[in-house]
Design an enzyme around this catalytic site. Structure first.
Site, short mmCIF file in Angstrom:
data_model
loop_
_atom_site.label_atom_id
_atom_site.label_comp_id
_atom_site.label_asym_id
_atom_site.label_seq_id
_atom_site.Cartn_x
_atom_site.Cartn_y
_atom_site.Cartn_z
N ARG A 9 -12.69 -19.01 -15.67
CA ARG A 9 -11.29 -19.08 -15.25
C ARG A 9 -10.77 -17.69 -14.88
O ARG A 9 -10.02 -17.53 -13.91
CB ARG A 9 -10.44 -19.71 -16.35
CG ARG A 9 -9.03 -20.05 -15.90
CD ARG A 9 -8.29 -20.92 -16.89
NE ARG A 9 -7.98 -20.20 -18.12
CZ ARG A 9 -7.42 -20.78 -19.19
NH1 ARG A 9 -7.15 -22.07 -19.19
NH2 ARG A 9 -7.16 -20.07 -20.27
N LYS A 18 -4.27 -17.61 -13.97
CA LYS A 18 -3.62 -17.06 -15.17
C LYS A 18 -3.40 -15.57 -14.94
O LYS A 18 -4.26 -14.74 -15.21
CB LYS A 18 -4.51 -17.33 -16.39
CG LYS A 18 -3.77 -17.32 -17.70
CD LYS A 18 -4.62 -17.94 -18.80
CE LYS A 18 -4.17 -17.56 -20.17
NZ LYS A 18 -2.83 -17.98 -20.55
N1 PXG Z 1 -0.32 -23.20 -19.93
C1 PXG Z 1 0.01 -21.90 -19.96
C2 PXG Z 1 1.09 -21.39 -19.08
C3 PXG Z 1 -0.69 -21.03 -20.80
O1 PXG Z 1 -0.39 -19.72 -20.82
C4 PXG Z 1 -2.00 -22.91 -21.60
C5 PXG Z 1 -1.28 -23.71 -20.72
C6 PXG Z 1 -3.09 -23.51 -22.42
O2 PXG Z 1 -4.36 -23.12 -21.92
P1 PXG Z 1 -5.62 -22.91 -22.89
O3 PXG Z 1 -6.74 -22.55 -21.97
O4 PXG Z 1 -5.26 -21.80 -23.83
O5 PXG Z 1 -5.85 -24.19 -23.57
C7 PXG Z 1 -1.71 -21.53 -21.63
C8 PXG Z 1 -2.46 -20.62 -22.54
C9 PXG Z 1 0.11 -17.14 -26.87
C10 PXG Z 1 -1.02 -17.66 -26.09
O6 PXG Z 1 -0.09 -16.14 -27.59
C11 PXG Z 1 -0.80 -18.45 -24.99
C12 PXG Z 1 -1.88 -18.95 -24.25
C13 PXG Z 1 -3.15 -18.65 -24.62
C14 PXG Z 1 -3.36 -17.85 -25.73
C15 PXG Z 1 -2.30 -17.35 -26.48
O7 PXG Z 1 1.20 -17.73 -26.81
N2 PXG Z 1 -1.60 -19.71 -23.16
#
Ligand code: PXG
Length: 288
Positions: A52, A151
């Site tokens: 990703r 991302k």
């Molecule tokens: N949507 C958004 C906008 C994100 O930033 C997800 C969905 C979930 O994706 P994953 O691949 O993690 O299942 C994310 C991921 C935090 C933190 O500290 C946030 C994310 C990942 C790790 C830590 O809030 N966001």
């Protein structure tokens, strides 16, 4: 304790982990990142995260100055140097040092930063009681402006929605896209359950293709549960039987109230609990 941080091509002490004020990651949010969990000393879903990251970079024409294996190795070295067996990795690639103009191509060397640290989690009881959330008024970035699948370091859209949530005394907000369909939460993907079927918005609705999301879809299907990716409205969230969020930090967390509407019985529902447990066991290597 001072951390060892990976900076470009080596580990340095935290106090020496510095980048230029002319880095376009800082000046313009020009860069990409990943948030990754470490469970029992193992980097979780590393291949999927690296893939990703490279795709996010490709979308913004950012060259990552190392190969995928080399990057995986740097991540491993960073976690080992900090003795992190259960924690969190923040992997960042910034455009690098440029000047005060937008042109990214004057930035010669993109900068790879790897931080391995403890993770900030929601309190355990929130998983038992479930979370209250709200709908954000802030619309998710238009996919033709900044695609949600990439991302990148421009998180202001999400941060503004997060502020809306915090102002209303809740930890998360649902973001809707320009057409009014559910996109995602500020740092999590969204799922609902209705009549035993699991629904989640497609990536095209403005959702990051979450690695947790994809695993939860797989785990649900393995349990014989039908999973349908389709556009969801605010009404769908109001009248569903169960609502839950998925993400690297939260794993699987039940939502029990949105905009003052109680979801189901006001506690996390059976499918939410089952998927949380399956995910928990899978992540910790108990059911591979
Ligand atoms: N949507 C958004 C906008 C994100 O930033 C997800 C969905 C979930 O994706 P994953 O691949 O993690 O299942 C994310 C991921 C935090 C933190 O500290 C946030 C994310 C990942 C790790 C830590 O809030 N966001």
């Amino acid at each position: 304790m001072s951390l060892k941080i990976w900076l470009s091509d080596k580990l340095v002490d935290e106090k020496d982990a510095k980048i230029s004020v002319f880095d376009h990651g800082l000046l313009y949010g020009d860069g990409v990142f990943e948030g990754i969990r470490i469970y029992n000393g193992e980097v979780f879903e590393l291949k999927a995260h690296i893939r990703r990251l490279y795709e996010s970079a490709k979308a913004i024409r950012l060259d990552i100055p190392m190969g995928k294996d080399e990057l995986a190795n740097a991540i491993k070295k960073t976690t080992e140097a900090n003795n992190i067996t259960d924690g969190y990795i923040r992997l960042i690639v910034t455009r690098g040092t440029g000047n005060l103009g937008l042109n990214p191509f004057v930035c010669k060397d993109s900068v790879v930063i790897i931080i391995a640290d403890k993770i900030q989690l929601y309190p355990e009881e929130l998983y038992e009681t479930g979370m209250k959330i709200v709908s954000a008024a802030t619309v998710r970035n238009h996919p033709l402006a900044i695609p949600a699948q990439s991302k990148n370091l421009n998180y202001l859209n999400n941060i503004i929605a997060k502020i809306e949530a915090l102002d209303k005394g809740v930890p998360e907000a649902i973001m809707y896209n320009h057409q009014g369909y559910v996109a995602e939460a500020t740092g999590d993907n969204v799922f609902i359950v209705r009549d035993g079927i699991v629904y989640t918005p497609p990536a095209e609705a403005g959702a990051l293709e979450g690695i947790t999301r994809n695993l939860v879809i797989k785990l649900a299907k393995e349990q014989g549960i039908q999973v349908i990716e389709k556009n969801l409205t605010r009404f769908d969230l109001y009248v569903c039987d169960e609502l839950f969020l998925t993400g690297t930090a939260a794993e699987v967390i039940g939502v029990v109230e949105i905009d003052g509407r109680l979801i189901g019985q006001g506690t996390p529902g059976p499918i939410t609990k089952m998927l949380r447990e399956k995910f928990f066991n899978y992540a910790r290597g108990k059911s591979k």
